[in-house]
Scaffold this active site. Sequence first.
Site, PDB file in Angstrom:
ATOM      1  N   LYS A 179     -33.451  44.986  33.803  1.00  0.00           N
ATOM      2  CA  LYS A 179     -33.993  45.944  32.841  1.00  0.00           C
ATOM      3  C   LYS A 179     -34.971  46.901  33.513  1.00  0.00           C
ATOM      4  CE  LYS A 179     -33.420  42.761  28.953  1.00  0.00           C
ATOM      5  NZ  LYS A 179     -34.054  41.995  27.865  1.00  0.00           N
ATOM      6  N   ASP A 202     -32.864  38.789  34.841  1.00  0.00           N
ATOM      7  CA  ASP A 202     -32.533  39.620  33.690  1.00  0.00           C
ATOM      8  C   ASP A 202     -33.596  40.692  33.468  1.00  0.00           C
ATOM      9  OD1 ASP A 202     -30.771  40.011  31.258  1.00  0.00           O
ATOM     10  OD2 ASP A 202     -32.716  39.697  30.279  1.00  0.00           O
TER      11      ASP A 202
END
Length: 918
Positions: free
Chosen positions: A778, A774
């Site tokens: 980003k 995750d």
Amino acid sequence: MALSAASISNASRTLSSSTTFSPLNNSSKKISPSHFSSSLSLAHRSSLFRRSFVSQWGRRESSRGHVSSSVKAVLVDESKENVKVLKGDMWSVHKFGGTCVGSSERIKNVADIILKDSSEGKLVVVSAMSKVTDMMYDLINKAQSRDDSYLSAVDAVFEKHRLTAMDLIDGDDLASFLSRLHHDINNLKAMLRAIYIAGHATESFSDFVVGHGELWTAQMLSYVVRKNGQDCEWMDTREVLIVNPSGSHQVDPDFVESEKRLEEWFSRHPSKTIVATGFIASTPQNIPTTLKRDGSDFSASIIGAMLRAHQVTIWTDVDGIYSADPRKVSEAVILRTLSYQEAWEMSYFGANVLHPRTILPVMRHDIPIMIRNIFNLSAPGTMICRPAENEDGHKLESPVKGFATIDNVALVNVEGTGMAGVPGTASAIFGAVKDVGANVIMISQASSEHSVCFAVPESEVTAVAEALKSRFHEALNAGRISQVAVIHNCSILAAVGQKMASTPGVSATLFNALAKANINVRAIAQGCSEYNITAVIKREDCIRALRAVHSRFYLSKTTIAMGIIGPGLIGATLLDQLRDQAAVLKEDFNIDLRVMGITGSRTMLLSDVEIDLSNWRELVKDKGEVADLEKFTQHVHVNHFIPNTVLVDCTADSTVASCYHNWLRRGIHVITPNKKANSGPLDQYLKLRALQRQSYTHYFYEATVGAGLPIVSTLRGLLETGDKILRIEGIFSGTLSYIFNNFIGTRSFSDVVAEAKQAGYTEPDPRDDLSGTDVARKVIILARESGLKLELSDIPVQSLVPQPLRAIASAEEFMQQLPQFDNEMARVRQEAEDAGDVLRYVGVVDAVSEEGRVELQRYKKDHPFAQLSGSDNIIAFTTTRYKEQPLIVRGPGAGAQVTAGGIFSDILRLASYLGAPS
């Protein structure tokens, strides 16, 4: 050769009683249709026929001064002293359409309105009862098609009026009306029989037949008014209104002759209340004619002008003239006032409340027209009048009064370098169009004279194109004209408003609204009066264009239809925030957000108006249907009256993310916290961003990186103002921030992870957070925003999931076995503590070396990253401007409330881009 009335009458009776024409009866005596037609033609050429023929069929009854409803010639008794009718404000004119007099009960309502009008003089124009004119045309069609059912159709017409009369009047009045009704029906049957034999109906015969509906309605209404104690006469306007055919199925009133005949009529029927027939009139030769379909409004306007009435009221079944077709634009409003010019433009472009030519007669004498709803007397209606010189108190009134469309239009473009500066080219073009009888709706020409384009009805464009190619055959072969091109399937959108002429920026606002709705304009026309701006667009875009421009001028500047995808934790929180804030946004900021659909993976809820967010959860359960993402998209984007559409993807689904490009291409804005699209394959990301930049469709994804923190917008602000990114470093995971902020002292790593899971900070399977994927997504999003062309696979990621536990099937088993690896994490922590450092899980974008990474790093305790608490995120931007001391953004980076807030912020940013006040 002259034919007497008696001979014609006898011939009709003999023809009716003894002659048949039936292809099924070979033994019957047959009369050639051509022979009969020539006989009728001969009769028409005789002026004596016109006068005696109609006189025989129209005898005045002496009682009450009534006139038979058959055709008659007006024979003026010159010896009788003319009594001049008083004209002026004492008169009010009313017109009631077919719907208003569609039944006996409605005729009583009309009589009640007449009786309550306190004007000194009242003249009431009536149409035929609802559907009767269509029935009369059907009689003609059946008769000339030799369909014997015309006889039963005549009987149905008779029965409709007989029953209506019996419900309205009684005694001698009823007997008198029914006697005339019988007489008229017999005359109609004779006429229709003649048409049946000839197999053809002349225009004057057709006009004679169809005008009976108005005659019968006028008589019944006059009886009802008189029955209520008010003196009343009825007027057959064929005695008064004289018109001249002007081609194209139109007529021009002869005001001089008509006013003369009005004086003569009043000399014979002095009355202060008159019920007059609409729609019908006579030629100067006293031949019955009509003002063509929907001509009763025209009748009222002409008579109002002749009487110099103070007002003409047209009663209909709508509350007034709308700012747009309410069937296409639900937010259309009733216009309280219109100027004559605005009403003329609106009627030309299809406002179906008015006959297009109604305005001209009254406009000459500044007589206002009031549009009222007979079924809603409390509605104020629309006043059409000359605008006041100074209109105070309406400074915020929209300069555009209304919008209208014409569908099924084709655009013809005649283009060529040989056209420039050549006199007569336009004349030749439109001369060819005139020769085929086509109607030119709009013309547009470039000042270079290189091309001329114009719009015609789709049904006429083939003939127009062929005529032009024939007319310019030589010029086309020689290359002076390069092409005669036809663009099919177009619509015309018109904006109408007298104040447009004095208001700068109206055109800019109009075309900006079309552009933001992703609608391409094919051609534009505007007269120097500026009452009208016309644009040609694709037919498929017509309704969306109408909604877009109407929304821009009449609704709040930002009315947005929303579809929420994924009503899970974040989506549900967003819906609740929208519920709590919607009224404030609409009232204080002119932002109107309407949720038209909510969909999950299994169930979706759709609404044609707007979902009530106060109980959306219950509505999803009770009225939900099987989820279908394409149907959902189509509904939110098309099946409503709002031009701007946004889909908010609150999922983490890659399938949904793959739809973004298609949505943006269709003019749908996209807002999402879903990282899959921006961190997916580079080519798809670049394609998505290129499409976003090329259109007025917006794609916002602030919440993909920092939940509610302004990270993406800060980065964009730096780049757009010319700063150069050197390095972006940060703690991007609220989950991992919480874990390492609490992984201190003697606490074990597995205990802190279990605590974070229990508090709801982690995903259901904590490995999704501990893997670092995750954070890597980003990092890749920020790297690409910074201009680096990296794939997700280019980012090295230090996973915190022990290698042996990565393949374990369930999250529960993972949590059970995680304590086995606590010692390794405790060792890493101890080494950091011994050096006076803390552990932080960070993502890094190194723009100088064009790389990124995700890793567990050590920072000194005085470093900003070491000062975090809870689940806060922190991002440091090192740039050429912020080189010595990085620009830092810090705050909560996890949780449904802040993530939903970030999405909400993007929605409001979209509203600002679409025109909401800042």
